[in-house]
Design a protein around this motif. Structure first.
Motif, mmCIF file in Angstrom:
data_model
loop_
_atom_site.group_PDB
_atom_site.id
_atom_site.type_symbol
_atom_site.label_atom_id
_atom_site.label_comp_id
_atom_site.label_asym_id
_atom_site.label_seq_id
_atom_site.Cartn_x
_atom_site.Cartn_y
_atom_site.Cartn_z
ATOM 1 N N MET A 120 0.831 -1.222 0.000
ATOM 2 C CA MET A 120 0.000 0.000 0.000
ATOM 3 C C MET A 120 0.852 1.254 0.000
ATOM 4 N N SER A 121 1.974 1.218 0.787
ATOM 5 C CA SER A 121 2.729 2.455 0.961
ATOM 6 C C SER A 121 3.290 2.981 -0.356
ATOM 7 N N GLU A 122 3.473 2.070 -1.348
ATOM 8 C CA GLU A 122 4.008 2.582 -2.616
ATOM 9 C C GLU A 122 2.983 3.457 -3.344
ATOM 10 N N LEU A 123 1.747 3.370 -2.918
ATOM 11 C CA LEU A 123 0.714 4.219 -3.533
ATOM 12 C C LEU A 123 0.628 5.593 -2.862
ATOM 13 N N TYR A 124 1.273 5.710 -1.722
ATOM 14 C CA TYR A 124 1.232 6.990 -1.012
ATOM 15 C C TYR A 124 2.162 8.004 -1.669
#
Lengths: 122, 458
Positions: free
Chosen positions: B1-5
């Protein structure tokens, strides 16, 4: 291109054009909350107005705005007198431009604030 | 998920410029040494080259440089840096920057001062020590050439410039009104000014702003540029543009007003700030999601060029996104109405950008959110987005100018186009200044008062 001068109408102004041919040309905008007359003019008159008043500008609606209140007042007087929304009312206003500029110079210093209660936001 | 932040962007140039001596003991030592060896100069306003009214005060630029709003700029530009900015819109370091930042004085003042390269000059504001300028270079400019080259022309910038700039353009007038001698070098503030109310509660320099975003847990923040009191169209722009973000809408909306000399007919700075604050105080956007701030800058109204500066300022403040609308920071018909959006979507080769401004080398990281416009649709019975609403023929456009016309004639704008609480803020400052808008009297009052006072440093 066509440019527009808007004249907003309050009760007093509405009464002055009551029963005239101009009355039928009143437009209600913004959900009927605002009544307005629109005078449409061409390039030449637009240029004359912009030249006469430094603050005047053309907004995204092709309306000429930020003209002095004295100009707007005179425009309404011409509309009421000539009972027209044609270019001739603007020409009538420009014929007494010196008088309007004099009044505009005074209003550049002072405009009376509306008498409304603002105690809740102070 | 964090790569989408999305991550908070780095300051433009990689590091926040902070050139403010906060330790008063240290500042006093500097001043004491300078009293023996340095010259003093009282900052003067830039006056309109024809009419003689104030159009700029360089103190605002010194503040914006030293507190990091204009990072990586550190002072008044050298002649080589000026040439680089005018010809490529880049600093000598390669980082994009749109405008000349210069400390200008008259030939008479230069002769009287008797300074040369290598000297340190103490700049006084309101009669008190304010900042130091370490002079690296002294050179002469032709103000008219500076003004023309800063903005370009229909011939040199045909993609977006529609009319030749002249003395009806306030930004052109500012540069045209510069004095001819430039003292180039880094600024350092030695005596922090104290902001007066209401400016004090909206002063959020970039480092502080980034800290606030962290405290609030705002990963994504969209910036809203303003020089106006907000009507409902602005409010809708803020709300709708903020739906962008990464995996969820932007956590925060940063309103950043440009405070400085404005055009006659604009609203007073005090009203602009408090009216934006009223948007959250009255609950139209929750205060937990909406923050009002300002930058000191005498606006140049350079549409796409101004948008670059706005992007730099708000990236430095830590914003991930910037909303841009039609006629961004524009006046008159000098530019294409969507010149800013052209810059951010395609680039403007004649200004040195053959690609969008965040794809060129030395460009920005902040993401643009290009919006069209909002109008009132009597069919939808709401403020509608132009690209969504299908009732083109029935649309009723609203503009700041329309509302100014109503205000000037003493007609309260309908709530559907201006919130009543916002109108009351206008009236509050109208009563203070006896006028709802900027007029010559207000310009002179502001120049005399400025936004700040300076404490004693002696």
């Amino acid at each position: 291109m066509e440019y527009i001068l808007e004249v907003f109408l309050d009760e007093n102004r509405l009464n002055k054009i009551k029963g005239t041919s101009v009355e039928s040309q009143i437009e209600a905008v913004f959900g009927g909350e605002l009544k307005v007359l629109r005078v449409k003019i061409g390039e030449e008159l637009k240029d004359q107005i912009l030249k006469a008043f430094e603050t005047a500008r053309i907004d995204s609606r092709a309306c000429i705005t930020d003209t002095p209140v004295a100009f707007k007042r005179a425009l309404f007087e011409e509309i009421a007198n000539q009972k027209s929304l044609g270019e001739e009312v603007v020409k009538g206003v420009l014929n007494r431009i010196d008088q309007i500029k004099e009044a505009a110079a005074k209003e550049a210093e002072f405009l009376p604030a509306p008498d409304i209660d603002i105690s809740d936001i102070e | 998920m964090s790569e989408l932040y999305f991550n908070r962007p780095m300051p433009h140039g990689g590091k926040l410029v902070e050139r403010v001596i906060k330790d008063r003991k240290v500042a006093k030592k500097y001043l004491k040494a300078c009293t023996k060896y340095c010259k003093f100069y009282d900052i003067k306003p830039t006056l309109h080259y024809k009419r003689g009214v104030p159009v700029r005060n360089v103190y605002r630029e010194i503040m914006s440089v030293c507190y990091g709003f204009f990072s990586p700029v550190e002072g008044s530009m050298t002649s080589a840096e000026l040439e680089s900015v005018l010809s490529k819109r880049r600093l000598l370091s390669g980082w994009v920057f749109p405008y000349p930042i210069l400390f200008d004085i008259s030939k008479e003042d230069f002769q009287q001062l008797g300074v040369s390269e290598g000297d340190r000059l103490i700049l006084r504001l309101k009669g008190k020590p304010f900042a130091m300028l370490d002079i690296e270079e002294i050179y002469e400019i032709d103000p008219e050439e500076l003004a023309n080259r800063t903005f370009g022309s229909p011939e040199t910038n045909p993609e977006v410039v529609r009319e030749k700039f002249d003395d009806k353009h306030p930004g052109w007038v500012i540069y045209r009104s510069y004095q001819p001698i430039i003292l180039a070098g880094k600024y350092t503030i030695i005596n922090e000014p104290v902001f007066k109310p209401p400016f004090d509660r909206f002063w959020i320099p970039p480092r502080k702003c980034r800290e606030i975003f962290e405290e609030k847990g705002w990963r994504t923040v969209i910036a809203h540029q303003t020089r106006n009191v907000p009507h409902v169209g602005h409010e809708m722009l803020m709300k709708a543009a903020a739906f962008t973000g990464d995996v969820e809408p932007c956590h925060g909306i940063l309103v950043n007003a440009i405070i400085g000399v404005k055009r006659r007919g604009d609203y007073p700075d005090e009203a602009i700030l408090e009216a934006h604050e009223m948007v959250n105080k009255a609950g139209y956007i929750k205060p937990t999601r909406h923050l009002v701030s300002f930058t000191l800058w005498d606006m140049r109204y350079g549409n796409p060029l101004e948008s670059i500066l706005h992007g730099i300022i708000r990236q430095n403040m830590g914003c991930t996104h910037h909303m841009f609308g039609r006629d961004h920071a524009a006046v008159g018909e000098y530019y294409d109405k969507f010149a800013t959006q052209i810059l951010w979507l395609k680039g403007i080769p004649s200004y040195g950008f053959d690609k969008p401004i965040n794809e060129v080398e030395g460009g920005l990281q902040i993401r643009p959110q290009n919006m069209r416009e909002f109008w009132y649709c009597p069919h939808c019975k709401e403020m509608a987005y132009s690209e969504s609403c299908g009732h083109d023929k029935e649309k009723q456009k609203l503009s700041g100018s329309l509302i100014r016309g109503l205000v000037a004639e003493g007609v309260q704008p309908p709530a559907i186009i201006m919130r009543p609480e916002i109108f009351k803020v206008i009236v509050k400052w109208w009563r203070k200044f006896n006028y709802p808008f900027v007029n010559e009297k207000y310009v002179l009052y502001k120049e005399e008062q400025l936004e700040v006072d300076l404490p004693d440093l002696d």
